[in-house]
Write a protein that holds these residues in place. Sequence first.
Motif, PDB file in Angstrom:
ATOM      1  N   CYS A  58     -20.149 117.929 -70.849  1.00 26.50           N
ATOM      2  CA  CYS A  58     -20.284 119.325 -70.774  1.00 26.50           C
ATOM      3  C   CYS A  58     -21.786 119.879 -70.334  1.00 26.50           C
ATOM      4  CB  CYS A  58     -19.995 119.989 -72.236  1.00 26.50           C
ATOM      5  SG  CYS A  58     -18.155 120.171 -72.421  1.00 26.50           S
ATOM      6  N   TYR A  59     -22.818 118.972 -70.697  1.00 29.45           N
ATOM      7  CA  TYR A  59     -24.204 119.244 -70.330  1.00 29.45           C
ATOM      8  C   TYR A  59     -24.151 119.113 -68.972  1.00 29.45           C
ATOM      9  CZ  TYR A  59     -29.061 118.840 -69.243  1.00 29.45           C
ATOM     10  OH  TYR A  59     -30.206 119.114 -68.495  1.00 29.45           O
ATOM     11  N   GLN A  60     -23.728 118.026 -68.338  1.00 27.85           N
ATOM     12  CA  GLN A  60     -23.734 117.853 -66.890  1.00 27.85           C
ATOM     13  C   GLN A  60     -23.137 118.857 -66.114  1.00 27.85           C
ATOM     14  OE1 GLN A  60     -25.616 115.370 -65.483  1.00 27.85           O
ATOM     15  NE2 GLN A  60     -26.220 114.624 -67.557  1.00 27.85           N
ATOM     16  N   LEU A  61     -21.960 119.334 -66.607  1.00 29.29           N
ATOM     17  CA  LEU A  61     -21.347 120.593 -65.922  1.00 29.29           C
ATOM     18  C   LEU A  61     -22.123 121.831 -65.929  1.00 29.29           C
ATOM     19  CD1 LEU A  61     -17.582 119.697 -67.175  1.00 29.29           C
ATOM     20  CD2 LEU A  61     -18.460 120.057 -64.825  1.00 29.29           C
ATOM     21  N   TYR A  62     -22.819 121.918 -67.190  1.00 30.93           N
ATOM     22  CA  TYR A  62     -23.735 123.272 -67.501  1.00 30.93           C
ATOM     23  C   TYR A  62     -24.789 123.023 -66.141  1.00 30.93           C
ATOM     24  CZ  TYR A  62     -27.614 126.111 -68.866  1.00 30.93           C
ATOM     25  OH  TYR A  62     -28.623 127.149 -69.043  1.00 30.93           O
ATOM     26  N   HIS A  63     -25.317 121.855 -65.951  1.00 30.00           N
ATOM     27  CA  HIS A  63     -26.330 121.714 -65.045  1.00 30.00           C
ATOM     28  C   HIS A  63     -26.046 121.926 -63.666  1.00 30.00           C
ATOM     29  CE1 HIS A  63     -30.278 119.917 -63.486  1.00 30.00           C
ATOM     30  NE2 HIS A  63     -29.788 118.971 -63.191  1.00 30.00           N
ATOM     31  N   ALA A  64     -24.826 121.462 -63.373  1.00 36.18           N
ATOM     32  CA  ALA A  64     -24.281 121.489 -62.077  1.00 36.18           C
ATOM     33  C   ALA A  64     -24.033 123.023 -61.772  1.00 36.18           C
ATOM     34  CB  ALA A  64     -22.854 121.006 -61.890  1.00 36.18           C
ATOM     35  N   ARG A  65     -23.730 123.855 -62.745  1.00 37.54           N
ATOM     36  CA  ARG A  65     -23.649 125.268 -62.818  1.00 37.54           C
ATOM     37  C   ARG A  65     -25.119 126.051 -62.481  1.00 37.54           C
ATOM     38  NH1 ARG A  65     -22.337 130.160 -64.632  1.00 37.54           N
ATOM     39  NH2 ARG A  65     -20.159 130.910 -64.998  1.00 37.54           N
ATOM     40  N   VAL A  66     -25.960 125.466 -63.089  1.00 39.05           N
ATOM     41  CA  VAL A  66     -27.433 126.044 -62.865  1.00 39.05           C
ATOM     42  C   VAL A  66     -27.962 125.761 -61.466  1.00 39.05           C
ATOM     43  CG1 VAL A  66     -29.764 125.884 -63.467  1.00 39.05           C
ATOM     44  CG2 VAL A  66     -28.086 125.974 -65.170  1.00 39.05           C
ATOM     45  N   LEU A  67     -27.536 124.540 -61.041  1.00 39.34           N
ATOM     46  CA  LEU A  67     -27.967 123.966 -59.540  1.00 39.34           C
ATOM     47  C   LEU A  67     -27.117 124.803 -58.504  1.00 39.34           C
ATOM     48  CD1 LEU A  67     -28.123 120.301 -60.078  1.00 39.34           C
ATOM     49  CD2 LEU A  67     -29.905 121.572 -59.326  1.00 39.34           C
ATOM     50  N   LEU A  68     -25.922 124.975 -58.802  1.00 42.97           N
ATOM     51  CA  LEU A  68     -25.122 126.030 -57.766  1.00 42.97           C
ATOM     52  C   LEU A  68     -25.693 127.297 -57.493  1.00 42.97           C
ATOM     53  CD1 LEU A  68     -22.677 125.894 -56.164  1.00 42.97           C
ATOM     54  CD2 LEU A  68     -21.136 126.662 -58.154  1.00 42.97           C
ATOM     55  N   HIS A  69     -26.382 128.095 -58.611  1.00 42.53           N
ATOM     56  CA  HIS A  69     -26.908 129.245 -58.514  1.00 42.53           C
ATOM     57  C   HIS A  69     -28.137 129.024 -57.753  1.00 42.53           C
ATOM     58  CE1 HIS A  69     -24.759 132.088 -60.870  1.00 42.53           C
ATOM     59  NE2 HIS A  69     -24.413 131.164 -61.710  1.00 42.53           N
ATOM     60  N   SER A  70     -29.043 128.051 -57.642  1.00 45.15           N
ATOM     61  CA  SER A  70     -30.153 127.684 -56.911  1.00 45.15           C
ATOM     62  C   SER A  70     -29.586 127.569 -55.286  1.00 45.15           C
ATOM     63  CB  SER A  70     -30.853 126.531 -57.472  1.00 45.15           C
ATOM     64  OG  SER A  70     -31.250 126.774 -58.745  1.00 45.15           O
ATOM     65  N   LEU A  71     -28.489 126.646 -55.166  1.00 44.09           N
ATOM     66  CA  LEU A  71     -28.044 126.479 -53.914  1.00 44.09           C
ATOM     67  C   LEU A  71     -27.943 127.927 -53.196  1.00 44.09           C
ATOM     68  CD1 LEU A  71     -25.955 123.320 -54.380  1.00 44.09           C
ATOM     69  CD2 LEU A  71     -28.265 123.435 -53.602  1.00 44.09           C
ATOM     70  N   HIS A  72     -27.301 128.629 -53.765  1.00 46.75           N
ATOM     71  CA  HIS A  72     -26.969 130.032 -53.042  1.00 46.75           C
ATOM     72  C   HIS A  72     -28.052 130.770 -52.507  1.00 46.75           C
ATOM     73  CE1 HIS A  72     -24.604 133.823 -52.355  1.00 46.75           C
ATOM     74  NE2 HIS A  72     -25.399 134.233 -52.978  1.00 46.75           N
ATOM     75  N   TYR A  73     -29.295 130.496 -53.198  1.00 45.27           N
ATOM     76  CA  TYR A  73     -30.711 131.030 -52.686  1.00 45.27           C
ATOM     77  C   TYR A  73     -31.507 130.412 -52.030  1.00 45.27           C
ATOM     78  CZ  TYR A  73     -29.100 134.805 -56.301  1.00 45.27           C
ATOM     79  OH  TYR A  73     -28.308 135.609 -56.968  1.00 45.27           O
ATOM     80  N   SER A  74     -31.471 128.875 -52.137  1.00 48.64           N
ATOM     81  CA  SER A  74     -32.594 128.520 -51.260  1.00 48.64           C
ATOM     82  C   SER A  74     -31.921 127.039 -50.677  1.00 48.64           C
ATOM     83  CB  SER A  74     -33.692 127.789 -52.169  1.00 48.64           C
ATOM     84  OG  SER A  74     -33.078 126.938 -53.424  1.00 48.64           O
ATOM     85  N   ALA A  75     -31.136 126.551 -51.277  1.00 49.27           N
ATOM     86  CA  ALA A  75     -30.467 125.210 -50.772  1.00 49.27           C
ATOM     87  C   ALA A  75     -31.495 124.287 -50.082  1.00 49.27           C
ATOM     88  CB  ALA A  75     -29.322 125.583 -49.610  1.00 49.27           C
ATOM     89  N   LYS A  76     -32.474 123.856 -51.258  1.00 52.20           N
ATOM     90  CA  LYS A  76     -33.255 122.778 -50.655  1.00 52.20           C
ATOM     91  C   LYS A  76     -32.596 121.463 -50.852  1.00 52.20           C
ATOM     92  CE  LYS A  76     -37.305 125.365 -52.417  1.00 52.20           C
ATOM     93  NZ  LYS A  76     -38.405 125.419 -53.393  1.00 52.20           N
TER      94      LYS A  76
END
Length: 253
Positions: free
Chosen positions: A11-29
């Motif tokens: 569940c922590y890994q899924l939460y981390h993926a969720r946070v990263l997905l928000h970042s990808l929407h704005y920068s996609a580094k």
Amino acid sequence: MEPSKLTQYLCYQLYHARVLLHSLHYSAKEEEIHEFRVTLRRIRSLVKLFLVGSLPFPKPLKAAMQESNSIRELDVLIRSLSRSKYPKLYKYLFKLRKERVKTLFTPKYRDKTLALIDEYSHLLSHSNPDFLSEILIQKVLTHYQHCLDSYLALENDADSKTLHRLRIEFKDARYGFEFLEISDLHHCKEVIAHCKQLQNTLGAIQDTVNQIDLLKKIYQQYPLSETKELLQKQKKVLQKLKDTTRSELSSSI
């Protein structure tokens, strides 16, 4: 009911993926895309090791991750290029990456993938899969031994697809050991390092094969002398890697 160590970790890994997905929407580094993919791959590996028969990794979520394959391959190729030696190709690849990022990481993709992550996280939390520590350890050790046996059984002329499949198997073992290490169930830093070593050895060939395939497609769309030159160079690199791997297989582990 208190969540098990496996449930907490997943569940922590899924939460981390969720946070990263928000970042990808704005920068996609590059590093963010890579971490997003690794995080989902880590979850898939643990599900494969422990939960494949009860809580399989959702196929739509796997598909969402695979949609970023082409961007990841471009990132690997761009990072390996000398900008001064291949200026036109570098510029073209950078433009192509920008277009693919814009096409993929849309609000629709974000919302769809977030929903899939949340749904699977809820399913895991509700089911709360739990195993005795000894069973978790044994499952990973058994898989690791299978990987080693498969590595030893490889023929010297094993093709790139066979090597790639085994690379994935070693990734599964590595992520399994990392879970055991982080959860304080089994200390295995040396084994994790060994998995990484063999994973990198096997992966170098597949990465080069992917680059060659990508360069062929790019050359058809945008024929440059720089692309043709790099393509020939990568073919030589691939042959050298294959020869090196054969040598390593001959001398065993």
